[in-house]
Design a protein around this motif. Structure first.
Motif, PDB file in Angstrom:
ATOM      1  N   SER A 119       0.776  -1.276   0.201  1.00 19.70           N
ATOM      2  CA  SER A 119      -0.140  -0.002   0.121  1.00 19.70           C
ATOM      3  C   SER A 119       0.938   1.239  -0.086  1.00 19.70           C
ATOM      4  CB  SER A 119      -1.077   0.007   0.908  1.00 19.70           C
ATOM      5  OG  SER A 119      -0.012  -0.059   2.472  1.00 19.70           O
ATOM      6  N   ALA A 120       0.409   2.295  -0.590  1.00 19.27           N
ATOM      7  CA  ALA A 120       1.242   3.523  -0.468  1.00 19.27           C
ATOM      8  C   ALA A 120      -0.070   4.649  -0.991  1.00 19.27           C
ATOM      9  CB  ALA A 120       2.113   3.504  -1.722  1.00 19.27           C
ATOM     10  N   LEU A 121       0.488   5.987  -0.685  1.00 18.32           N
ATOM     11  CA  LEU A 121      -0.475   7.051  -1.211  1.00 18.32           C
ATOM     12  C   LEU A 121      -0.044   7.292  -2.492  1.00 18.32           C
ATOM     13  CD1 LEU A 121       0.055   9.359   2.121  1.00 18.32           C
ATOM     14  CD2 LEU A 121      -1.895   8.380   1.044  1.00 18.32           C
ATOM     15  N   ARG A 122      -1.222   7.865  -3.113  1.00 19.20           N
ATOM     16  CA  ARG A 122      -0.680   8.022  -4.723  1.00 19.20           C
ATOM     17  C   ARG A 122      -1.934   9.099  -5.088  1.00 19.20           C
ATOM     18  NH1 ARG A 122      -3.718   5.755  -9.038  1.00 19.20           N
ATOM     19  NH2 ARG A 122      -4.987   4.242  -8.443  1.00 19.20           N
ATOM     20  N   THR A 123      -1.479   9.843  -6.134  1.00 18.63           N
ATOM     21  CA  THR A 123      -2.482  10.949  -6.530  1.00 18.63           C
ATOM     22  C   THR A 123      -3.396  10.347  -7.571  1.00 18.63           C
ATOM     23  OG1 THR A 123      -0.765  12.707  -5.959  1.00 18.63           O
ATOM     24  CG2 THR A 123      -2.519  13.316  -7.461  1.00 18.63           C
ATOM     25  N   CYS A 124      -4.650  10.594  -7.364  1.00 16.43           N
ATOM     26  CA  CYS A 124      -5.546   9.917  -8.401  1.00 16.43           C
ATOM     27  C   CYS A 124      -6.814  11.094  -8.657  1.00 16.43           C
ATOM     28  CB  CYS A 124      -5.952   8.730  -8.058  1.00 16.43           C
ATOM     29  SG  CYS A 124      -6.836   8.761  -6.506  1.00 16.43           S
ATOM     30  N   PHE A 125      -7.511  10.993  -9.438  1.00 14.02           N
ATOM     31  CA  PHE A 125      -8.639  11.583  -9.650  1.00 14.02           C
ATOM     32  C   PHE A 125      -9.631  11.112  -8.848  1.00 14.02           C
ATOM     33  CE2 PHE A 125      -6.948  12.467 -14.194  1.00 14.02           C
ATOM     34  CZ  PHE A 125      -7.060  13.931 -13.951  1.00 14.02           C
ATOM     35  N   TYR A 126     -10.513  12.080  -8.017  1.00 14.05           N
ATOM     36  CA  TYR A 126     -11.402  11.689  -7.079  1.00 14.05           C
ATOM     37  C   TYR A 126     -12.725  11.200  -7.795  1.00 14.05           C
ATOM     38  CZ  TYR A 126     -13.524  16.529  -7.920  1.00 14.05           C
ATOM     39  OH  TYR A 126     -13.976  17.499  -8.390  1.00 14.05           O
ATOM     40  N   ALA A 127     -13.595  10.681  -6.989  1.00 13.44           N
ATOM     41  CA  ALA A 127     -15.006  10.134  -7.461  1.00 13.44           C
ATOM     42  C   ALA A 127     -15.877  11.395  -7.455  1.00 13.44           C
ATOM     43  CB  ALA A 127     -15.541   9.151  -6.384  1.00 13.44           C
ATOM     44  N   LYS A 128     -16.992  11.333  -8.272  1.00 15.84           N
ATOM     45  CA  LYS A 128     -18.028  12.461  -8.321  1.00 15.84           C
ATOM     46  C   LYS A 128     -18.480  12.948  -7.022  1.00 15.84           C
ATOM     47  CE  LYS A 128     -19.258  11.565 -13.131  1.00 15.84           C
ATOM     48  NZ  LYS A 128     -20.296  11.219 -13.969  1.00 15.84           N
ATOM     49  N   ALA A 129     -18.579  12.156  -5.938  1.00 15.95           N
ATOM     50  CA  ALA A 129     -19.243  12.393  -4.798  1.00 15.95           C
ATOM     51  C   ALA A 129     -18.324  13.245  -4.023  1.00 15.95           C
ATOM     52  CB  ALA A 129     -19.219  10.928  -3.793  1.00 15.95           C
ATOM     53  N   ASN A 130     -16.921  13.069  -4.181  1.00 17.63           N
ATOM     54  CA  ASN A 130     -16.017  14.037  -3.601  1.00 17.63           C
ATOM     55  C   ASN A 130     -15.883  15.348  -4.433  1.00 17.63           C
ATOM     56  OD1 ASN A 130     -14.562  10.986  -3.686  1.00 17.63           O
ATOM     57  ND2 ASN A 130     -14.164  12.144  -1.868  1.00 17.63           N
ATOM     58  N   GLY A 131     -16.458  15.319  -5.585  1.00 21.22           N
ATOM     59  CA  GLY A 131     -16.514  16.722  -6.223  1.00 21.22           C
ATOM     60  C   GLY A 131     -17.825  17.444  -5.721  1.00 21.22           C
ATOM     61  N   PHE A 132     -18.939  16.759  -5.520  1.00 17.05           N
ATOM     62  CA  PHE A 132     -20.037  17.399  -4.982  1.00 17.05           C
ATOM     63  C   PHE A 132     -19.818  17.960  -3.518  1.00 17.05           C
ATOM     64  CE2 PHE A 132     -22.356  14.412  -8.113  1.00 17.05           C
ATOM     65  CZ  PHE A 132     -22.382  15.497  -9.089  1.00 17.05           C
ATOM     66  N   GLN A 133     -19.005  17.247  -2.675  1.00 16.92           N
ATOM     67  CA  GLN A 133     -18.593  17.748  -1.449  1.00 16.92           C
ATOM     68  C   GLN A 133     -17.908  18.974  -1.514  1.00 16.92           C
ATOM     69  OE1 GLN A 133     -19.604  15.848   1.234  1.00 16.92           O
ATOM     70  NE2 GLN A 133     -19.257  17.568   2.600  1.00 16.92           N
ATOM     71  N   ARG A 134     -16.867  19.033  -2.302  1.00 15.95           N
ATOM     72  CA  ARG A 134     -16.224  20.074  -2.599  1.00 15.95           C
ATOM     73  C   ARG A 134     -17.000  21.190  -3.100  1.00 15.95           C
ATOM     74  NH1 ARG A 134     -10.067  18.167  -4.808  1.00 15.95           N
ATOM     75  NH2 ARG A 134      -9.742  16.452  -3.103  1.00 15.95           N
TER      76      ARG A 134
END
Length: 342
Positions: A119-134
């Motif tokens: 496991s590791a941290l990586r940068t990725c595109f979020y899900a739409k639910a996160n976009g609506f939260q933002r």
């Protein structure tokens, strides 16, 4: 579309300056995936033509608490507040005067490499639910605007919801718990879950428990006496075994500190503009060892003796160290009870 790691910094700066020039008051909240991107964005905005009219606030969990609190204060007259933050501002913190959100569409999340199963941290595109939260961060108290720095094609390609954490996290603790509750082999039990993890990930977790001596065979269905003890410690089984061995080899105190800190989060801060001083302070704590673990122990011991002044001098989070101290006490009690029965 652009790769998830690529942040168009020039576009971000131009959008912020466009919002500022268009008039209308209200703070701007910029979402970026990590500390390095935040530092670059703050530097670029600070070098822009409108820098004297912007009050810039980076926001990250590695920052000192008093600097995080500064984002809630109103900006000086004639200046616009710009908060450059990670996912921490998505749900954990609400800045009431934010009217504009500038969203790069990325987040830094824990994921498991499909080949190495590490496991590791990586940068990725979020899900739409996160976009609506933002989007919901914009205009909490009045109408606002959400600027997305990615294409409509990218938005259409995004998942509706984030992948369940069980599918992107190590499974050793979960498999250990399944075995401790006598629910059978972890592979068979987890296969019936709502979002079953990959069989290879479960096998990898059980194999690690087997190497640790926590389970009796490759099915992982039954715990060894050591496994029973590890299941009672509220840390990853690798840390749990290290803790028990620390007690046996009479070095329990430093090992307790390391286990508690690794089981929570790093107390080392990295204030913007003082990265070199913070790294130098950490190296000084590690001494000739060059070890992060030795630095952790020295940091905790120094804070325990001198308190907040020591933490300030060495760029440490007193709040994090206080929680580590409580977690350390809980681990000490559990380990003491288990070691007394060996």
């Amino acid at each position: 579309g652009a790769p998830a790691e690529a942040i168009h910094l020039e576009l971000l700066v131009r959008v912020v300056l466009h919002i500022h020039a268009a008039g209308g008051d209200g703070a701007i909240l910029v979402f970026l995936p990590g500390w390095s991107e935040i530092a670059e964005a703050v530097k670029a905005l600070g070098a822009s033509a409108a820098s004297r009219e912007l009050e810039l606030f980076p926001l990250h969990s590695r920052m000192p608490t008093h600097e995080q609190h500064a984002i809630f204060a109103p900006p000086p007259v004639g200046r616009r507040k710009v908060v450059v933050a990670t996912i921490i501002a998505e749900t954990s913190i609400t800045v009431e005067d934010v009217v504009y959100v500038v969203d790069c569409g990325r987040a830094r999340l824990t994921s498991v490499n499909e080949l190495s199963l590490v496991s590791a941290l990586r940068t990725c595109f979020y899900a739409k639910a996160n976009g609506f939260q933002r989007r919901g961060r914009a205009g909490r108290c009045r109408p606002g605007a959400w600027y997305r720095l990615f294409t409509s094609w990218q938005w259409a390609a995004m998942e509706e919801y984030s992948e369940p954490e069980m599918l992107r996290s190590p499974l050793e603790e979960l498999c250990l718990e399944v075995a401790s509750l006598e629910l059978g082999a972890p592979a068979a039990f987890l296969r019936d879950s709502l979002s079953p993890p990959r069989a290879e990930a479960v096998q990898h977790a059980v194999a690690l428990l087997r190497r640790l001596g926590a389970v009796t065979d490759d099915s992982g269905a039954q715990l060894t006496p050591l496994g029973c003890k590890l299941a009672r410690l509220q840390v990853h089984p690798m840390l749990g075994k290290m803790l028990l061995l620390g007690g046996l080899f009479r070095c329990a105190q430093p090992v307790l500190t390391v286990c508690a800190a690794l089981g929570y989060k790093s107390p080392f801060l990295c204030p913007l503009g003082k990265e070199a001083e913070a790294n130098a302070a950490k190296r000084a704590l590690a001494g000739d060892s060059g070890s992060d673990h030795v630095a952790l122990v020295a940091a905790f011991d120094g804070w325990s003796r001198e308190g907040g002044r020591f933490a300030s001098r060495h760029f440490l989070s007193a709040q994090t160290l206080s929680y580590v101290a409580r977690l350390r006490g809980d681990l000490a009690g559990g380990a003491r009870e288990l070691l007394s029965r060996l």
